[in-house]
Design an enzyme around this catalytic site. Structure first.
Site, PDB file in Angstrom:
ATOM      1  N   LYS A 177      -9.258   2.278 -19.274  1.00  0.00           N
ATOM      2  CA  LYS A 177      -9.617   2.533 -20.683  1.00  0.00           C
ATOM      3  C   LYS A 177      -8.418   2.295 -21.608  1.00  0.00           C
ATOM      4  CE  LYS A 177     -13.353   4.011 -18.644  1.00  0.00           C
ATOM      5  NZ  LYS A 177     -14.032   3.001 -17.877  1.00  0.00           N
ATOM      6  N   TYR A 196     -17.953  12.399 -16.867  1.00  0.00           N
ATOM      7  CA  TYR A 196     -18.367  11.037 -16.526  1.00  0.00           C
ATOM      8  C   TYR A 196     -19.314  11.066 -15.312  1.00  0.00           C
ATOM      9  CZ  TYR A 196     -18.197   6.358 -14.655  1.00  0.00           C
ATOM     10  OH  TYR A 196     -18.557   5.146 -14.136  1.00  0.00           O
ATOM     11  N   ARG A 219       0.837  -1.213   0.000  1.00  0.00           N
ATOM     12  CA  ARG A 219       0.000   0.000   0.000  1.00  0.00           C
ATOM     13  C   ARG A 219       0.871   1.262   0.000  1.00  0.00           C
ATOM     14  NH1 ARG A 219      -1.970   2.263   4.495  1.00  0.00           N
ATOM     15  NH2 ARG A 219      -2.209   0.318   5.626  1.00  0.00           N
ATOM     16  N   ASP A 270      -8.787  15.433 -16.621  1.00  0.00           N
ATOM     17  CA  ASP A 270      -9.006  14.013 -16.907  1.00  0.00           C
ATOM     18  C   ASP A 270      -8.691  13.785 -18.385  1.00  0.00           C
ATOM     19  OD1 ASP A 270     -10.070  11.522 -17.534  1.00  0.00           O
ATOM     20  OD2 ASP A 270     -11.751  11.719 -16.128  1.00  0.00           O
TER      21      ASP A 270
HETATM   22  N1  LCS Z   1     -12.925   9.439 -16.188  1.00  0.00           N
HETATM   23  C1  LCS Z   1     -13.560   9.152 -17.336  1.00  0.00           C
HETATM   24  C2  LCS Z   1     -13.481  10.111 -18.477  1.00  0.00           C
HETATM   25  C3  LCS Z   1     -14.308   7.979 -17.438  1.00  0.00           C
HETATM   26  O1  LCS Z   1     -14.926   7.721 -18.590  1.00  0.00           O
HETATM   27  C4  LCS Z   1     -14.380   7.098 -16.324  1.00  0.00           C
HETATM   28  C5  LCS Z   1     -15.172   5.847 -16.364  1.00  0.00           C
HETATM   29  C6  LCS Z   1     -13.688   7.444 -15.153  1.00  0.00           C
HETATM   30  C7  LCS Z   1     -12.972   8.619 -15.127  1.00  0.00           C
HETATM   31  C8  LCS Z   1     -13.685   6.544 -13.956  1.00  0.00           C
HETATM   32  O2  LCS Z   1     -12.801   5.498 -14.163  1.00  0.00           O
HETATM   33  P1  LCS Z   1     -12.913   4.048 -13.472  1.00  0.00           P
HETATM   34  O3  LCS Z   1     -13.065   4.291 -12.022  1.00  0.00           O
HETATM   35  O4  LCS Z   1     -14.122   3.383 -14.051  1.00  0.00           O
HETATM   36  O5  LCS Z   1     -11.630   3.379 -13.818  1.00  0.00           O
HETATM   37  N2  LCS Z   1     -16.010   5.748 -17.455  1.00  0.00           N
HETATM   38  C9  LCS Z   1     -16.829   4.768 -17.740  1.00  0.00           C
HETATM   39  C10 LCS Z   1     -17.689   4.790 -18.854  1.00  0.00           C
HETATM   40  O6  LCS Z   1     -17.850   5.729 -19.642  1.00  0.00           O
HETATM   41  N3  LCS Z   1     -18.309   3.632 -18.916  1.00  0.00           N
HETATM   42  O7  LCS Z   1     -18.008   2.818 -17.870  1.00  0.00           O
HETATM   43  C11 LCS Z   1     -17.049   3.497 -17.029  1.00  0.00           C
END
Ligand code: LCS
Length: 397
Positions: free
Chosen positions: A213, A116, A63, A188
């Protein structure tokens, strides 16, 4: 041997393969080993004490740090032109860790409105309960950002392009506004990745990613990362280490593996997406198509200025509203009906009832997320096969 520290002289594709990594000195393993351990042995009680005191370098407990995770952090820091990075257990964990480390009760944050859904919920539903104020504005117009700033504004949070409407924010102009008011900028960069957009080079203070992603790229990892200067990242450490939203070593390793092909995947997804966006634009059953690479995108010029590609996400309106959109999504055979994005397979989803359903309808509509909007995350398959699949599904829509 290519060491992370010596990578700056090389081009992006070379650094994607090598940055932050070197053969294992103990065994000669070419790939970074997966240090799947929670804890690290001390040679003596004195050494353990010295590591906790910070007077001796070395690992203590995963951690607090782990060599596989460190390699990933060095890799992404290099690609984003940052000094260092901190990997987190998800994109949301990265956003939470970064924002919690930068603001306290009584502070104010200006944020892009159409972002998001999970981030909207974090800001308006969770962090605002702890006395942090958020103003969500359409940051694609810098004047909106300027007029939302107050004396207690500490942070400007940007998502560009936005998920799912692919609106852009002028990064350099916003940084200028933020600096004038002594506010930090956090961006982001999930949709573009450092391959197509490098916000730190444009003056942004911190970049976050959902590693889930494009960076990992194969729909098999949930992770996040924060990139920036060593000074700002030091501020993240107490939150990251004690809230404990750290990444696991195996996820770090999978992401390192994914990053090696990032330039190849981004090129192909970008090329496929432009072809598909052009096909959609001329289809009689499709209304507006949102893709920054299209000449019809209202910010196409800005896209060319601050991005070197437009990525793989397209958003489009289906004539006939929600029902027609649902029929389309239920009729695809090759495209996968699933949320998430940025992976090698093409994914299709409905933002209003899925990824952005968490946002109240009125706010959602104000941000341009209408009920007939469908989001496509284009993969690396043959573009003609994807087009054919959408074409046959549109016949049923
Ligand atoms: N930022 C963006 C632009 C995202 O599209 C997402 C998740 C996150 C942050 C959060 O990331 P995670 O915690 O899921 O790794 N976007 C999603 C979407 O458009 N569909 O499913 C998850």
């Amino acid at each position: 041997m290519l060491l992370g520290e010596r990578m700056k002289e090389h081009k992006f594709a070379t650094r994607a393969v090598h940055a932050g990594q070197h053969p294992d000195p103990l065994t000669g393993s070419v790939t970074v080993p997966i240090y799947e351990t929670s804890t690290f042995v001390f040679k003596s009680a004195e050494q353990g004490a010295a590591r906790f005191a910070g007077t001796e370098e070395g690992y203590i407990y995963t951690r607090l740090g782990n060599p596989t995770i460190k390699a990933l952090e060095r890799s992404v820091a290099d690609l984003e032109s940052g000094e260092d990075a901190r990997a987190c257990s998800s994109g949301m964990a990265a956003i939470t860790t970064a924002v919690l480390s930068l603001v306290k009760a009584g502070d104010h944050v200006v944020s892009t409105d159409c972002i998001y859904g999970g981030t909207v919920k974090l800001f308006l539903g969770i962090l605002s309960q702890f006395g942090v104020e958020f103003t969500m504005v359409d940051t694609s117009n810098v004047a909106n950002t300027k007029s939302a700033i107050r004396a207690n504004t500490k942070l400007i949070y940007l998502e560009t392009p936005t998920n799912p409407t692919l609106k852009l924010t002028d990064i350099k102009a916003t940084v200028e506004v933020a600096r004038k008011h002594d506010a930090l900028t956090l961006l982001d960069n999930t949709f573009m990745t450092p391959y197509f957009q490098r916000p730190l080079e444009m003056g942004v203070d911190l970049v976050i990613h959902s590693l889930t992603k494009y960076l990992s790229g194969h729909s098999d990892v949930v992770g996040g990362i924060i990139v920036g200067s060593k000074t700002l990242l030091k501020k993240m450490d107490p939150t990251l280490k004690n809230v404990g939203a750290t990444l696991g070593p195996f996820e770090a390793w999978l992401t390192l593996r994914g990053i090696k092909t990032l330039p190849l995947r981004m090129e192909r997804q970008n090329e496929n997406a432009l072809k598909i966006a052009k096909f959609l634009e001329q289809h009689p059953k499709i209304g507006k198509v949102h893709y920054p690479g299209l000449k019809s995108h209202p910010q196409h010029e800005l896209a060319k200025k601050q991005m070197t590609g437009s990525g793989g996400v397209i958003c489009f309106e289906v004539q006939g509203g929600l029902e027609a959109g649902r029929r389309l999504m239920n009729s695809v055979k090759l495209c996968t009906l699933a949320v998430s994005l940025g992976a090698i397979e093409t994914l299709i989803e409905h933002p209003a009832s899925m990824t952005h359903a968490i946002i109240p309808k009125e706010e959602r509509l104000r941000a341009g997320i209408t009920d007939n909007l469908v989001r496509l995350s284009v993969g690396i398959e043959d573009a003609d096969d994807i087009i054919q699949d959408i074409e046959q599904a549109l016949e049923k829509a």
